[in-house]
Design a protein around this motif. Structure first.
Motif, PDB file in Angstrom:
ATOM      1  N   UNK A  70       6.825  -6.999   8.686  1.00 41.55           N
ATOM      2  CA  UNK A  70       5.677  -6.879   9.593  1.00 41.55           C
ATOM      3  C   UNK A  70       5.612  -5.476  10.198  1.00 41.55           C
ATOM      4  N   UNK A  71       6.344  -4.547   9.610  1.00 40.10           N
ATOM      5  CA  UNK A  71       6.397  -3.175  10.115  1.00 40.10           C
ATOM      6  C   UNK A  71       5.141  -2.396   9.701  1.00 40.10           C
ATOM      7  N   UNK A  72       4.842  -1.268  10.370  1.00 48.20           N
ATOM      8  CA  UNK A  72       3.739  -0.414   9.927  1.00 48.20           C
ATOM      9  C   UNK A  72       3.920  -0.009   8.466  1.00 48.20           C
ATOM     10  N   UNK A  73       2.837  -0.130   7.698  1.00 46.62           N
ATOM     11  CA  UNK A  73       2.926   0.102   6.257  1.00 46.62           C
ATOM     12  C   UNK A  73       1.558   0.413   5.688  1.00 46.62           C
ATOM     13  N   UNK A  74       1.487   1.288   4.675  1.00 49.06           N
ATOM     14  CA  UNK A  74       0.224   1.489   3.953  1.00 49.06           C
ATOM     15  C   UNK A  74      -0.144   0.302   3.062  1.00 49.06           C
ATOM     16  N   UNK A  75       0.798  -0.644   2.907  1.00 46.43           N
ATOM     17  CA  UNK A  75       0.546  -1.891   2.174  1.00 46.43           C
ATOM     18  C   UNK A  75       0.333  -1.697   0.672  1.00 46.43           C
ATOM     19  N   UNK A  76       0.964  -0.709   0.089  1.00 43.07           N
ATOM     20  CA  UNK A  76       0.908  -0.590  -1.374  1.00 43.07           C
ATOM     21  C   UNK A  76       1.660  -1.743  -2.033  1.00 43.07           C
ATOM     22  N   UNK A  77       2.726  -2.189  -1.369  1.00 41.47           N
ATOM     23  CA  UNK A  77       3.494  -3.341  -1.863  1.00 41.47           C
ATOM     24  C   UNK A  77       3.559  -4.408  -0.778  1.00 41.47           C
ATOM     25  N   UNK A  78       2.409  -4.648  -0.162  1.00 39.66           N
ATOM     26  CA  UNK A  78       2.289  -5.695   0.867  1.00 39.66           C
ATOM     27  C   UNK A  78       3.413  -5.664   1.897  1.00 39.66           C
ATOM     28  N   UNK A  79       3.662  -4.486   2.429  1.00 45.49           N
ATOM     29  CA  UNK A  79       4.583  -4.353   3.544  1.00 45.49           C
ATOM     30  C   UNK A  79       5.986  -3.946   3.169  1.00 45.49           C
ATOM     31  N   UNK A  80       6.331  -3.983   1.892  1.00 41.49           N
ATOM     32  CA  UNK A  80       7.663  -3.558   1.468  1.00 41.49           C
ATOM     33  C   UNK A  80       7.738  -2.045   1.270  1.00 41.49           C
ATOM     34  N   UNK A  81       6.688  -1.351   1.670  1.00 45.75           N
ATOM     35  CA  UNK A  81       6.682   0.112   1.751  1.00 45.75           C
ATOM     36  C   UNK A  81       6.492   0.450   3.232  1.00 45.75           C
ATOM     37  N   UNK A 125       6.507   7.599   5.378  1.00 44.61           N
ATOM     38  CA  UNK A 125       7.509   7.597   6.440  1.00 44.61           C
ATOM     39  C   UNK A 125       7.818   9.042   6.833  1.00 44.61           C
ATOM     40  N   UNK A 126       7.967   9.331   8.121  1.00 41.18           N
ATOM     41  CA  UNK A 126       8.257  10.701   8.553  1.00 41.18           C
ATOM     42  C   UNK A 126       9.479  11.301   7.861  1.00 41.18           C
ATOM     43  N   UNK A 127      10.462  10.466   7.524  1.00 43.52           N
ATOM     44  CA  UNK A 127      11.631  11.013   6.824  1.00 43.52           C
ATOM     45  C   UNK A 127      11.229  11.621   5.486  1.00 43.52           C
ATOM     46  N   UNK A 128      10.382  10.924   4.734  1.00 45.92           N
ATOM     47  CA  UNK A 128      10.001  11.435   3.421  1.00 45.92           C
ATOM     48  C   UNK A 128       9.008  12.589   3.544  1.00 45.92           C
ATOM     49  N   UNK A 129       8.131  12.518   4.533  1.00 47.11           N
ATOM     50  CA  UNK A 129       7.192  13.618   4.752  1.00 47.11           C
ATOM     51  C   UNK A 129       7.971  14.920   4.954  1.00 47.11           C
ATOM     52  N   UNK A 130       9.045  14.850   5.744  1.00 39.22           N
ATOM     53  CA  UNK A 130       9.883  16.040   5.931  1.00 39.22           C
ATOM     54  C   UNK A 130      10.624  16.397   4.636  1.00 39.22           C
ATOM     55  N   UNK A 131      11.173  15.384   3.988  1.00 40.99           N
ATOM     56  CA  UNK A 131      12.001  15.612   2.808  1.00 40.99           C
ATOM     57  C   UNK A 131      11.247  16.335   1.698  1.00 40.99           C
ATOM     58  N   UNK A 132       9.973  15.989   1.514  1.00 36.42           N
ATOM     59  CA  UNK A 132       9.205  16.580   0.421  1.00 36.42           C
ATOM     60  C   UNK A 132       8.577  17.925   0.807  1.00 36.42           C
ATOM     61  N   UNK A 180      12.637   3.261  -7.580  1.00 36.84           N
ATOM     62  CA  UNK A 180      12.887   2.135  -8.474  1.00 36.84           C
ATOM     63  C   UNK A 180      11.726   1.151  -8.479  1.00 36.84           C
ATOM     64  N   UNK A 181      10.834   1.299  -7.492  1.00 37.11           N
ATOM     65  CA  UNK A 181       9.654   0.425  -7.413  1.00 37.11           C
ATOM     66  C   UNK A 181       8.400   1.305  -7.498  1.00 37.11           C
ATOM     67  N   UNK A 182       7.402   1.099  -6.672  1.00 30.35           N
ATOM     68  CA  UNK A 182       6.171   1.878  -6.779  1.00 30.35           C
ATOM     69  C   UNK A 182       6.425   3.349  -6.428  1.00 30.35           C
ATOM     70  N   UNK A 183       5.545   4.214  -6.929  1.00 27.19           N
ATOM     71  CA  UNK A 183       5.725   5.643  -6.652  1.00 27.19           C
ATOM     72  C   UNK A 183       5.552   5.937  -5.168  1.00 27.19           C
ATOM     73  N   UNK A 184       4.922   5.014  -4.429  1.00 29.49           N
ATOM     74  CA  UNK A 184       4.780   5.176  -2.984  1.00 29.49           C
ATOM     75  C   UNK A 184       6.010   4.670  -2.226  1.00 29.49           C
ATOM     76  N   UNK A 185       7.082   4.313  -2.971  1.00 34.01           N
ATOM     77  CA  UNK A 185       8.296   3.768  -2.353  1.00 34.01           C
ATOM     78  C   UNK A 185       9.528   4.590  -2.774  1.00 34.01           C
TER      79      UNK A 185
END
Length: 571
Positions: A70-81, A125-132, A180-185
């Motif tokens: 139920x966390x904030x998510x763009x919902x590419x994988x229905x919340x698992x992102x 996620x801010x972590x990935x935004x920084x990482x990339x 290992x899952x969607x490119x958005x993950x």
């Protein structure tokens, strides 16, 4: 798991040698919030909807609720992102509403278990935004980055679980990142101790807030076979990417998050591809890793060359698989029991007869599963016998796995749309994600708006209100099963012994503890079944406990089972 938990060890007669942990007699109910109940009419289930159904769940008798993300998510994988691990997505509510749900659940004696998704984050996620953002960003090593391979392509041959390669080239820095899952993950790099510390801090934040544990999504994948990441390693479709560091990580997690905490907590790790020997190590209380795991062996038996290539149902391999896990974890460890969840088709359609014998096959599998040794998990709608859905067009489906598979199979491999859609009908994850069927009102009583995915068209006949009013109620049958586990130690802790192991239609076994023996008999077929002589010989004098047909009088040797009949006896 807490530092004071102890699993039950059993001797050869099934007698407990140590006190049992609370979850050995518990039943967990999985809520997929997006599809459970909508409280504000926007067509999407929410925390208010869950809160409004707590009395229903308390009446069912379950002990804990597992909330899918139920966390904030763009919902590419229905919340698992997940975009933010420490907040609630506005589509589901707010932290204040979560706190209210938690308090109301605890008032009713219900625990709340959160979904922990830390193999990967959202690419937002801010972590990935920084990482990339650059090659030298301090969070660059929080994810798996690699230069193109020798031929200028992906670093290795790993494939994504959602079709296509597990590597995506990021234009900003010219390197590939692993997913290992969607490119958005993108996958988190657990080799980095800063990543692990950040995850443990987040888990402690939720436990301090009052949650009662975590279901850990693909948690064994957090440890990677590092030697294969940069090389030509085998594709993940041919095996697990899990590395040997996984035990170190889980032990460290327990020490940093659960050790020293008081109260009753639950940790269950979803672990694709693990063996029984792996599971013994993961769930050995002395090792302090997790309480139990979800394994996938039994729900992979009806799949051909891939998931969407279903095979005919075959009882013998299923019995053998479940019995192997019962035997393998009998002395050390603990089983999770499930046939249904948000990633699996509906059990009554997959393993039973969802038309002529829907009630009988729904209750048969409930009795069979709940009488195994382990902690049963009920997926929303299972307790009323909800079925698979057959949408006429791929446009009605929403799941990224099904949509990617359909596109790849039709456009790249030139398969017929009808044949591909047939596989989606049978095995697609949206079978479990159509709205919970509460009543015969519009959209199954799930929402007053337009649902994010259409309700199964059979909702006027199959719904909570109709089932609970029926003389033969699946809900009532589940209530009795849960009550048995709470009240009778042999149901929770008894030793398991499979009978008639190679019979193609009979599922029979015993559970034994302290001189008490229960016998389960189930006819997994559409036609009557005459019991084998050695099994029938157990019936004279046996006392009926529970059945999904009227049971023959005590003391009679009724040796024939009706279609999809299931009986529980005390010998």
């Amino acid at each position: 798991m807490t530092s004071t938990d102890s699993r039950t060890a059993s001797d050869s007669t099934g007698s407990p040698a140590t006190p049992a942990a609370w979850w050995t007699k518990a039943v967990v109910y999985q809520v997929y919030p997006r599809s459970f109940a909508d409280s504000n009419g926007d067509g999407i289930g929410d925390l208010g909807g869950v809160r409004g159904k707590l009395d229903y769940l308390a009446e069912l008798g379950v002990d804990a609720i597992w909330l899918s993300p139920v966390y904030p998510s763009p919902q590419h994988d229905n919340g698992y992102d997940i975009r933010d691990y420490q907040d609630i997505d506005p589509v589901f509510g707010s932290l204040a509403e979560f706190d209210a749900l938690l308090a109301d659940a605890h008032e009713r004696g219900l625990k709340i278990v959160m979904d922990l998704v830390v193999n990967h984050t959202s690419d937002e996620h801010p972590w990935f935004v920084e990482s990339r953002s650059s090659l030298d960003n301090p969070k660059r090593d929080w994810y798996w980055w690699r230069q193109p391979g020798a031929a200028g392509v992906e670093p290795n041959g790993w494939g994504s679980a959602f079709s296509g390669p597990a590597w995506t080239l990021d234009d900003t820095t010219g390197e590939y990142y692993l997913h290992l899952f969607a490119k958005q993950q993108p996958d988190l790099n657990w080799e980095n101790p800063e990543v692990r510390a950040a995850v443990y801090a987040m888990m402690n934040w939720w436990l301090d807030r009052g949650v009662d544990g975590f279901r850990m999504d693909v948690i064994n994948f957090i440890a990677k076979q590092v030697e294969l990441v940069s090389g030509p390693g085998a594709a993940t479709g041919g095996g697990s990417p899990m590395g040997t560091q996984i035990h170190d990580y889980l032990e460290e997690m327990h020490a940093a998050v659960f050790a020293g905490r008081t109260g009753e907590h639950l940790t269950v790790g979803e672990m694709p591809g693990v063996s029984i020997d792996d599971a013994v190590l993961f769930t050995d209380a002395a090792r302090a890793e997790v309480d139990m795991i979800f394994q996938f062996e039994h729900v992979s038996l009806d799949q051909g060359v891939h998931k969407f290539d279903p095979l005919p149902r075959s009882l013998v391999p299923l019995k053998h698989s479940l019995a192997r896990w019962q035997d393998g974890l009998a002395e050390t460890g603990w089983n999770s029991l499930y046939l249904n969840n948000h990633d699996q088709p509906r059990l009554v359609s997959r393993f039973g007869n969802d038309t002529e014998f829907r009630y009988e096959s729904a209750t048969l599998w409930a009795l069979v599963l709940h009488l195994h040794r382990g902690t049963p998990y009920i997926y929303q709608g299972e307790e009323i016998g909800m079925t698979n859905v057959r949408f006429e067009s791929i446009e009605h489906y929403r799941d990224i796995e099904s949509l990617n598979h359909y596109r790849e199979a039709v456009e790249e491999f030139d398969q017929s749309p009808a044949s591909v859609l047939a596989g989606v009908h049978t095995m697609g994850r949206d079978n479990a994600r159509t709205p919970m069927q509460w009543s015969d009102a519009a959209h199954a009583g799930f929402t007053t708006g337009t649902p994010w995915i259409a309700a199964n068209p059979n909702y006027p006949e199959i719904n909570v209100a109709a089932d609970r009013a029926a003389e033969r109620s699946v809900f009532a049958f589940y209530r009795r099963l849960i009550q048995l586990r709470h009240e009778n130690p042999v149901v929770a802790l008894g030793a398991f012994r499979l009978l008639a192991a190679d019979h193609e239609r009979l599922y029979a076994f015993t559970r034994t503890l302290d001189g008490q023996t229960l016998l389960v008999l189930a006819n997994v077929s559409d036609v009557p079944l005459e019991l084998p002589a050695d099994v029938a010989a157990l019936l004279p004098g046996a006392e009926p406990v529970l059945a999904n047909y009227p049971v023959p009088p005590a003391g009679t040797a009724a040796s024939a089972l009706r279609p999809w009949e299931a009986r529980l006896y005390e010998l």
